[in-house]
Design a protein around this motif. Sequence first.
Motif, PDB file in Angstrom:
ATOM      1  N   GLY A   1       2.357   7.116  -6.641  1.00 14.73           N
ATOM      2  CA  GLY A   1       1.460   8.156  -7.143  1.00 14.73           C
ATOM      3  C   GLY A   1      -0.003   8.061  -6.761  1.00 14.73           C
ATOM      4  N   ALA A   2      -0.421   6.969  -6.100  1.00 19.28           N
ATOM      5  CA  ALA A   2      -1.829   6.868  -5.714  1.00 19.28           C
ATOM      6  C   ALA A   2      -2.149   7.944  -4.679  1.00 19.28           C
ATOM      7  CB  ALA A   2      -2.123   5.492  -5.144  1.00 19.28           C
ATOM      8  N   ARG A   3      -3.259   8.631  -4.842  1.00 16.24           N
ATOM      9  CA  ARG A   3      -3.582   9.748  -3.964  1.00 16.24           C
ATOM     10  C   ARG A   3      -4.893   9.583  -3.207  1.00 16.24           C
ATOM     11  NH1 ARG A   3       0.460  10.004  -3.383  1.00 16.24           N
ATOM     12  NH2 ARG A   3       2.095  11.459  -3.900  1.00 16.24           N
ATOM     13  N   SER A   4      -5.450   8.394  -3.243  1.00 12.49           N
ATOM     14  CA  SER A   4      -6.684   8.149  -2.495  1.00 12.49           C
ATOM     15  C   SER A   4      -6.831   6.643  -2.266  1.00 12.49           C
ATOM     16  CB  SER A   4      -7.896   8.646  -3.290  1.00 12.49           C
ATOM     17  OG  SER A   4      -8.023   7.888  -4.477  1.00 12.49           O
ATOM     18  N   TRP A   5      -7.683   6.315  -1.317  1.00 14.42           N
ATOM     19  CA  TRP A   5      -7.976   4.902  -1.022  1.00 14.42           C
ATOM     20  C   TRP A   5      -8.515   4.224  -2.278  1.00 14.42           C
ATOM     21  CZ3 TRP A   5      -7.279   0.486   0.820  1.00 14.42           C
ATOM     22  CH2 TRP A   5      -8.290  -0.440   1.033  1.00 14.42           C
ATOM     23  N   ARG A   6      -9.339   4.946  -3.006  1.00 15.33           N
ATOM     24  CA  ARG A   6      -9.924   4.386  -4.225  1.00 15.33           C
ATOM     25  C   ARG A   6      -8.840   4.011  -5.255  1.00 15.33           C
ATOM     26  NH1 ARG A   6     -15.227   3.567  -4.969  1.00 15.33           N
ATOM     27  NH2 ARG A   6     -15.525   4.323  -2.881  1.00 15.33           N
ATOM     28  N   GLU A   7      -7.847   4.864  -5.352  1.00  9.68           N
ATOM     29  CA  GLU A   7      -6.755   4.571  -6.290  1.00  9.68           C
ATOM     30  C   GLU A   7      -5.947   3.370  -5.813  1.00  9.68           C
ATOM     31  OE1 GLU A   7      -6.161   9.155  -7.622  1.00  9.68           O
ATOM     32  OE2 GLU A   7      -4.334   7.956  -7.446  1.00  9.68           O
ATOM     33  N   VAL A   8      -5.722   3.288  -4.488  1.00  8.73           N
ATOM     34  CA  VAL A   8      -4.993   2.136  -3.940  1.00  8.73           C
ATOM     35  C   VAL A   8      -5.791   0.865  -4.215  1.00  8.73           C
ATOM     36  CG1 VAL A   8      -4.222   1.028  -1.791  1.00  8.73           C
ATOM     37  CG2 VAL A   8      -3.739   3.441  -2.186  1.00  8.73           C
ATOM     38  N   GLN A   9      -7.087   0.933  -4.044  1.00 13.59           N
ATOM     39  CA  GLN A   9      -7.944  -0.227  -4.321  1.00 13.59           C
ATOM     40  C   GLN A   9      -7.833  -0.644  -5.779  1.00 13.59           C
ATOM     41  OE1 GLN A   9     -11.782   1.343  -2.744  1.00 13.59           O
ATOM     42  NE2 GLN A   9     -11.887  -0.671  -1.803  1.00 13.59           N
ATOM     43  N   ARG A  10      -7.864   0.333  -6.637  1.00 13.70           N
ATOM     44  CA  ARG A  10      -7.803   0.045  -8.068  1.00 13.70           C
ATOM     45  C   ARG A  10      -6.456  -0.590  -8.438  1.00 13.70           C
ATOM     46  NH1 ARG A  10      -9.809   4.910 -10.541  1.00 13.70           N
ATOM     47  NH2 ARG A  10      -7.702   5.659 -10.297  1.00 13.70           N
TER      48      ARG A  10
ATOM     49  N   THR B   1      -3.432   3.884   4.031  1.00 17.32           N
ATOM     50  CA  THR B   1      -3.356   4.761   2.863  1.00 17.32           C
ATOM     51  C   THR B   1      -3.286   6.222   3.302  1.00 17.32           C
ATOM     52  OG1 THR B   1      -4.634   3.207   1.543  1.00 17.32           O
ATOM     53  CG2 THR B   1      -4.539   5.463   0.736  1.00 17.32           C
ATOM     54  N   ARG B   2      -4.166   6.595   4.225  1.00 19.25           N
ATOM     55  CA  ARG B   2      -4.224   7.983   4.693  1.00 19.25           C
ATOM     56  C   ARG B   2      -2.884   8.366   5.333  1.00 19.25           C
ATOM     57  NH1 ARG B   2      -8.943   8.204   8.209  1.00 19.25           N
ATOM     58  NH2 ARG B   2     -10.049   7.529   6.359  1.00 19.25           N
ATOM     59  N   ASP B   3      -2.400   7.444   6.143  1.00 18.91           N
ATOM     60  CA  ASP B   3      -1.112   7.612   6.813  1.00 18.91           C
ATOM     61  C   ASP B   3       0.021   7.849   5.817  1.00 18.91           C
ATOM     62  OD1 ASP B   3      -1.060   7.082   9.703  1.00 18.91           O
ATOM     63  OD2 ASP B   3       0.876   6.137   9.105  1.00 18.91           O
ATOM     64  N   ALA B   4       0.047   7.001   4.799  1.00 24.84           N
ATOM     65  CA  ALA B   4       1.120   7.068   3.800  1.00 24.84           C
ATOM     66  C   ALA B   4       1.031   8.366   3.005  1.00 24.84           C
ATOM     67  CB  ALA B   4       1.026   5.861   2.867  1.00 24.84           C
ATOM     68  N   ILE B   5      -0.185   8.797   2.683  1.00 26.56           N
ATOM     69  CA  ILE B   5      -0.361  10.038   1.916  1.00 26.56           C
ATOM     70  C   ILE B   5       0.087  11.231   2.761  1.00 26.56           C
ATOM     71  CG2 ILE B   5      -2.083  11.613   0.913  1.00 26.56           C
ATOM     72  CD1 ILE B   5      -3.633   9.052   0.037  1.00 26.56           C
ATOM     73  N   THR B   6      -0.261  11.226   4.036  1.00 29.73           N
ATOM     74  CA  THR B   6       0.124  12.318   4.950  1.00 29.73           C
ATOM     75  C   THR B   6       1.637  12.397   5.091  1.00 29.73           C
ATOM     76  OG1 THR B   6      -1.903  11.835   6.153  1.00 29.73           O
ATOM     77  CG2 THR B   6      -0.357  13.307   7.227  1.00 29.73           C
ATOM     78  N   ALA B   7       2.281  11.236   5.069  1.00 31.21           N
ATOM     79  CA  ALA B   7       3.730  11.179   5.268  1.00 31.21           C
ATOM     80  C   ALA B   7       4.519  11.577   4.018  1.00 31.21           C
ATOM     81  CB  ALA B   7       4.134   9.775   5.701  1.00 31.21           C
ATOM     82  N   GLU B   8       3.835  11.665   2.885  1.00 34.84           N
ATOM     83  CA  GLU B   8       4.523  11.974   1.607  1.00 34.84           C
ATOM     84  C   GLU B   8       5.191  13.343   1.616  1.00 34.84           C
ATOM     85  OE1 GLU B   8       4.512  10.486  -2.019  1.00 34.84           O
ATOM     86  OE2 GLU B   8       4.933   8.944  -0.550  1.00 34.84           O
TER      87      GLU B   8
ATOM     88  N   ILE C   1       0.844  -1.198   0.000  1.00 30.14           N
ATOM     89  CA  ILE C   1       0.000   0.000   0.000  1.00 30.14           C
ATOM     90  C   ILE C   1       0.882   1.252   0.000  1.00 30.14           C
ATOM     91  CG2 ILE C   1      -1.669   1.366   1.337  1.00 30.14           C
ATOM     92  CD1 ILE C   1      -2.932  -1.270   2.242  1.00 30.14           C
ATOM     93  N   ARG C   2       1.922   1.243   0.857  1.00 30.55           N
ATOM     94  CA  ARG C   2       2.826   2.401   0.919  1.00 30.55           C
ATOM     95  C   ARG C   2       3.557   2.605  -0.413  1.00 30.55           C
ATOM     96  NH1 ARG C   2       2.782   4.105   6.110  1.00 30.55           N
ATOM     97  NH2 ARG C   2       2.084   2.553   7.606  1.00 30.55           N
ATOM     98  N   GLU C   3       3.940   1.505  -1.024  1.00 30.22           N
ATOM     99  CA  GLU C   3       4.609   1.600  -2.335  1.00 30.22           C
ATOM    100  C   GLU C   3       3.661   2.185  -3.387  1.00 30.22           C
ATOM    101  OE1 GLU C   3       7.603  -2.217  -1.790  1.00 30.22           O
ATOM    102  OE2 GLU C   3       6.038  -2.312  -3.318  1.00 30.22           O
TER     103      GLU C   3
END
Length: 56
Positions: free
Chosen positions: A21-30, A49-56, A14-16
Amino acid sequence: MYVCLCKGVSDRKIRETVADGARSWREVQRETGCGTQCGKCACVGKTITRDAITAE
Ligand code: FES
């Protein structure tokens, strides 16, 4: 650690996906399929996902 047993998705995957470039849970799901079968992992998957996006 595996987050999604149905699709064999780990927290690392998920972090990878977010790093790629994924910017939402929906994109990670896809991208990973995480949460698209039984749905039990959705809550944890979303949090990571939220955690990883915040840490970017
Ligand atoms: Fe992720 Fe079932 S554990 S969809």
